[in-house]
Write an enzyme that holds these catalytic residues in place. Structure first.
Site, mmCIF file in Angstrom:
data_model
loop_
_atom_site.group_PDB
_atom_site.id
_atom_site.type_symbol
_atom_site.label_atom_id
_atom_site.label_comp_id
_atom_site.label_asym_id
_atom_site.label_seq_id
_atom_site.Cartn_x
_atom_site.Cartn_y
_atom_site.Cartn_z
ATOM 1 N N LYS A 212 -107.638 35.267 66.073
ATOM 2 C CA LYS A 212 -107.008 36.179 66.481
ATOM 3 C C LYS A 212 -105.621 36.309 66.626
ATOM 4 O O LYS A 212 -104.806 36.905 66.229
ATOM 5 C CB LYS A 212 -107.642 36.556 67.654
ATOM 6 C CG LYS A 212 -107.096 37.823 68.711
ATOM 7 C CD LYS A 212 -107.768 37.814 69.968
ATOM 8 C CE LYS A 212 -107.141 38.851 70.863
ATOM 9 N NZ LYS A 212 -107.417 39.090 72.361
ATOM 10 N N GLU A 218 -106.116 23.737 65.312
ATOM 11 C CA GLU A 218 -107.007 23.364 64.847
ATOM 12 C C GLU A 218 -107.416 24.090 63.290
ATOM 13 O O GLU A 218 -107.574 23.815 62.335
ATOM 14 C CB GLU A 218 -108.258 23.314 65.496
ATOM 15 C CG GLU A 218 -108.312 22.286 66.785
ATOM 16 C CD GLU A 218 -107.793 22.747 67.818
ATOM 17 O OE1 GLU A 218 -107.065 24.078 67.523
ATOM 18 O OE2 GLU A 218 -108.020 22.390 68.924
ATOM 19 N N GLY A 273 -111.513 36.699 72.381
ATOM 20 C CA GLY A 273 -112.082 35.599 71.368
ATOM 21 C C GLY A 273 -113.508 35.375 71.711
ATOM 22 O O GLY A 273 -114.399 35.663 70.596
ATOM 23 N N ARG A 274 -114.051 35.176 72.709
ATOM 24 C CA ARG A 274 -115.417 34.975 72.942
ATOM 25 C C ARG A 274 -116.250 36.128 72.909
ATOM 26 O O ARG A 274 -117.466 36.110 73.117
ATOM 27 C CB ARG A 274 -115.399 34.102 74.276
ATOM 28 C CG ARG A 274 -114.864 34.778 75.495
ATOM 29 C CD ARG A 274 -114.926 33.636 76.905
ATOM 30 N NE ARG A 274 -114.228 34.290 77.745
ATOM 31 C CZ ARG A 274 -112.821 34.186 77.930
ATOM 32 N NH1 ARG A 274 -112.097 33.838 76.916
ATOM 33 N NH2 ARG A 274 -112.195 34.705 79.224
ATOM 34 N N GLU A 359 -115.697 30.005 79.627
ATOM 35 C CA GLU A 359 -114.222 30.181 79.696
ATOM 36 C C GLU A 359 -114.040 31.562 80.409
ATOM 37 O O GLU A 359 -112.833 31.749 81.111
ATOM 38 C CB GLU A 359 -113.794 30.528 78.174
ATOM 39 C CG GLU A 359 -112.781 29.788 77.673
ATOM 40 C CD GLU A 359 -112.253 30.117 76.381
ATOM 41 O OE1 GLU A 359 -112.320 31.104 75.874
ATOM 42 O OE2 GLU A 359 -111.605 29.040 75.786
ATOM 43 N N HIS A 390 -138.066 16.008 75.783
ATOM 44 C CA HIS A 390 -138.176 14.626 75.525
ATOM 45 C C HIS A 390 -136.720 13.848 75.861
ATOM 46 O O HIS A 390 -136.607 12.779 75.596
ATOM 47 C CB HIS A 390 -138.670 14.075 74.061
ATOM 48 C CG HIS A 390 -140.149 14.857 74.020
ATOM 49 N ND1 HIS A 390 -141.213 14.267 74.268
ATOM 50 C CD2 HIS A 390 -140.340 16.071 73.462
ATOM 51 C CE1 HIS A 390 -142.285 15.079 73.999
ATOM 52 N NE2 HIS A 390 -141.813 16.284 73.514
ATOM 53 N N LYS A 518 -103.108 22.198 75.723
ATOM 54 C CA LYS A 518 -102.489 22.450 74.127
ATOM 55 C C LYS A 518 -101.121 22.045 74.298
ATOM 56 O O LYS A 518 -100.458 21.187 73.540
ATOM 57 C CB LYS A 518 -102.527 23.828 74.035
ATOM 58 C CG LYS A 518 -103.936 24.299 73.706
ATOM 59 C CD LYS A 518 -103.970 25.968 73.103
ATOM 60 C CE LYS A 518 -105.219 26.391 73.128
ATOM 61 N NZ LYS A 518 -105.095 27.746 73.066
HETATM 62 O O1 F6P Z 1 -108.171 27.697 73.251
HETATM 63 C C1 F6P Z 1 -109.082 28.822 73.698
HETATM 64 C C2 F6P Z 1 -108.995 29.957 72.659
HETATM 65 O O2 F6P Z 1 -107.818 30.767 72.931
HETATM 66 C C3 F6P Z 1 -110.389 30.814 72.869
HETATM 67 O O3 F6P Z 1 -110.322 31.648 73.785
HETATM 68 C C4 F6P Z 1 -110.388 31.356 71.382
HETATM 69 O O4 F6P Z 1 -111.553 31.932 71.263
HETATM 70 C C5 F6P Z 1 -110.343 30.249 70.674
HETATM 71 O O5 F6P Z 1 -108.837 29.506 71.388
HETATM 72 C C6 F6P Z 1 -109.640 30.501 69.183
HETATM 73 O O6 F6P Z 1 -108.406 31.479 69.310
HETATM 74 P P1 F6P Z 1 -108.043 32.137 67.855
HETATM 75 O O7 F6P Z 1 -109.139 33.147 67.666
HETATM 76 O O8 F6P Z 1 -106.599 32.924 68.281
HETATM 77 O O9 F6P Z 1 -107.656 31.115 67.052
#
Ligand code: F6P
Length: 554
Positions: A212, A218, A273-274, A359, A390, A518
């Site tokens: 987004k 990452e 995002g979620r 979150e 288990h 971060k």
């Molecule tokens: O670090 C948390 C977060 O902002 C989440 O809320 C989000 O889903 C994820 O990182 C990834 O964000 P993006 O879609 O902007 O890469």
């Protein structure tokens, strides 16, 4: 537009105070007695909606408690909050924006005007763009640099740009289209990239950079690695647009990365995002199961949205589940909540709910910034049954902590092997039964006596075999794991989380807590890689930096 009310301290509601007393009054409440005294308990404490059955009868619940929980929901102005959510009021107050994931599920022809603009045509225009892309890929018209059709899709994204799409694509594997395989690359750990890229052919692989913000470390690192790999494998700069597409609200950054503008699918800032798997972030889902199944997923979620908006609170699945969660978290001091799907295809459900719930509800202040004086979100954990039986179910049965649980199971399996599904279903039910029934000290002693043990052995072992019981759970039964039911199931939890945030007065749609890590990560990276002075602000971090640097010296 409905105006969003600033919340007040939930503990000030009359129902909250009455629930404190009710908790005391229920000190000796035994679920088993409640079942014995009321043959209608299952009928009275279960709900059906569109192929989903919620059995909430195995809870520490009587009519008075249910009534008080519903009063608490009323006193928290939940009706207004639901309207505010669906109408596009700025329910995400800290970021001053609405949370309109429900708009993504509205059918074509519907209308939702926010700030003078109807959002539904835009949403369906993007669905059309997705349809076009999916069709081209499925029909072999989208060709790689060597003119071969695409066989593998790699979604590069993390958090909400990973967990939801991964959950749904994997859960709906029985609906997957032939010929295209979806993979997910989330972690910055190079080993993940290494293992995945080793299994791929660059000529037939399409990467979706799913972010987004287009600003997530990452994801950007993995996207750069993917691009380098693609070029090293024989891909050309001229054909990058055949192998890289993006889903983002940050079009400028995506273009700067090198994605062709026509290959960028938009997402709006009013989709968290979620909550984004319903948007173009769901492209890997659509590529896996096809657009008509993707639309069925949306339809299932929309059906739950309507139920949530229209059903009276006492018949409302998300409201009931949310208020029970609050009952345990705030009045029984339960600190964690187990999600136990008894279905191989739902094995990633717990992880998706971890982000969704933790979150959203991992907050310590209200929307207006005042501190909470009660518990908010719980630790969400769990995993697929029967495996958990288990491993960690021992703690559920005999540990000192109360851990409410949701058991989730389909009636029909996609893969009927001998009587496996009957056993799976039986195990699911018997676990919630065992949690409720337990085994008294006397029962344990009698069983030992019946085995012929002498009295000293009976006394020695009975306490270990006693199981407290009276431990609460919900059971959610799906008719089967299919796009529509799964859509409804995920939306059910989204709304459960929202209801809880309304009662607690918190913001379910921001996540400021993740930012500090971060920023500190950048600082530590600079010190590790010697671009900054090797002096961290604390001795622990410094010691750990030194350990790394010593190992990598020279
Ligand atoms: O670090 C948390 C977060 O902002 C989440 O809320 C989000 O889903 C994820 O990182 C990834 O964000 P993006 O879609 O902007 O890469």
């Amino acid at each position: 537009m409905t105006h969003y009310q600033h919340p007040i301290d939930a503990a000030q509601h009359p129902a909250w105070q009455q629930l404190v007393q009710q908790r005391e009054a229920m000190h000796d409440f035994r679920m088993q007695d409640a079942f014995a005294n009321d043959p209608q308990r299952f009928q009275r404490f279960s709900l059906n909606h569109d192929g989903l059955l919620l059995d909430f009868s195995k809870n520490l619940l009587d009519d008075t408690t249910l009534d008080l929980l519903m009063q608490l929901a009323e006193q928290s102005q939940l009706h207004d909050a639901i309207k505010a959510l669906f109408n596009g009021a700025p329910v995400n107050a800290s970021e001053q924006r609405p949370a309109l994931h429900t708009a993504l599920r509205r059918p074509i022809g519907d209308s939702l005007v926010v700030d003078g603009e109807d959002l539904i045509p835009q949403i369906h225009a993007v669905l059309n763009q997705m349809t076009e892309m999916v069709n081209r890929i499925h029909n072999g018209l989208w060709r790689g640099y060597s003119e071969k059709p695409i066989t593998d899709i790699v979604n590069i994204g993390i958090g909400g740009s990973f967990l939801g799409p991964q959950l749904v694509s994997e859960a709906l594997l029985p609906f997957a289209q032939q010929g295209v395989h979806c993979h997910f690359l989330a972690n910055i750990d190079g080993s993940e990239f290494h293992e995945l890229s080793n299994s791929l052919n660059a000529a037939t692989t399409l990467f979706i950079v799913s972010s987004k913000s287009f600003n997530t470390l990452e994801t950007l690192k993995n996207a750069q690695a993917a691009r380098r790999w693609y070029l090293a494998q024989g891909g050309t700069e001229a054909c990058v647009d055949r192998h890289f597409i993006a889903v983002s609200s940050n079009v400028t950054a995506a273009i700067k990365f090198g994605i062709a503008p026509e290959n960028i699918l938009p997402i709006w800032d009013w989709v968290g995002g979620r909550y984004s798997l319903w948007s173009a972030i769901g492209l890997p889902i659509a590529l896996s199961i096809g657009m008509s199944n993707f639309k069925e997923l949306l339809a299932g979620a929309w059906s739950m949205d309507q139920h949530f908006q229209e059903a009276p609170f006492t018949q409302n699945m998300p409201v009931i589940m949310a208020m029970l969660g609050i009952w345990y978290s705030d009045f029984w001091q339960a600190q964690s909540y187990a999600i136990l799907p008894y279905d191989h295809y739902l094995r990633n459900f717990t992880q998706h709910l971890q982000q969704l719930d933790m979150e959203s509800n991992g907050k310590h202040v209200r929307q207006d910034g005042t501190p909470l004086n009660y518990n908010s979100g719980s630790v969400i954990w769990g995993g697929v049954g029967c495996n958990g039986q288990h491993a960690y179910h021992q703690l559920l049965h005999q540990g000192t902590l109360m851990v409410p649980a949701d058991f989730i199971v389909p009636v029909v399996s996609h893969n009927q092997i001998a009587d496996h599904h009957q056993w799976l279903y039986a195990n699911c039910l018997s676990q919630s039964q065992a949690l409720m029934q337990g085994k008294s000290l006397e029962q344990a002693a009698q069983e030992l006596r019946a085995q012929g043990l002498d009295e000293s052995e009976v006394q020695r072992l009975a306490a270990h075999k006693e199981i407290p019981g009276n431990r609460p759970s919900n059971t959610l039964v799906l008719e089967r794991v299919c796009p529509r039911r799964l859509g409804a199931l995920i939306a059910l939890y989204e709304h459960k989380v929202f209801v809880q945030s309304v009662v607690w007065g918190t913001n379910a749609f921001d996540q400021w807590g993740v930012e500090l890590g971060k920023i500190l990560g950048e600082d530590v990276y600079e010190r590790l890689t010697k671009q900054a002075p090797n002096t961290a602000t604390d001795a622990s971090t410094q010691g750990l930096i030194n350990f790394f640097r010593n190992r990598h010296r020279g």
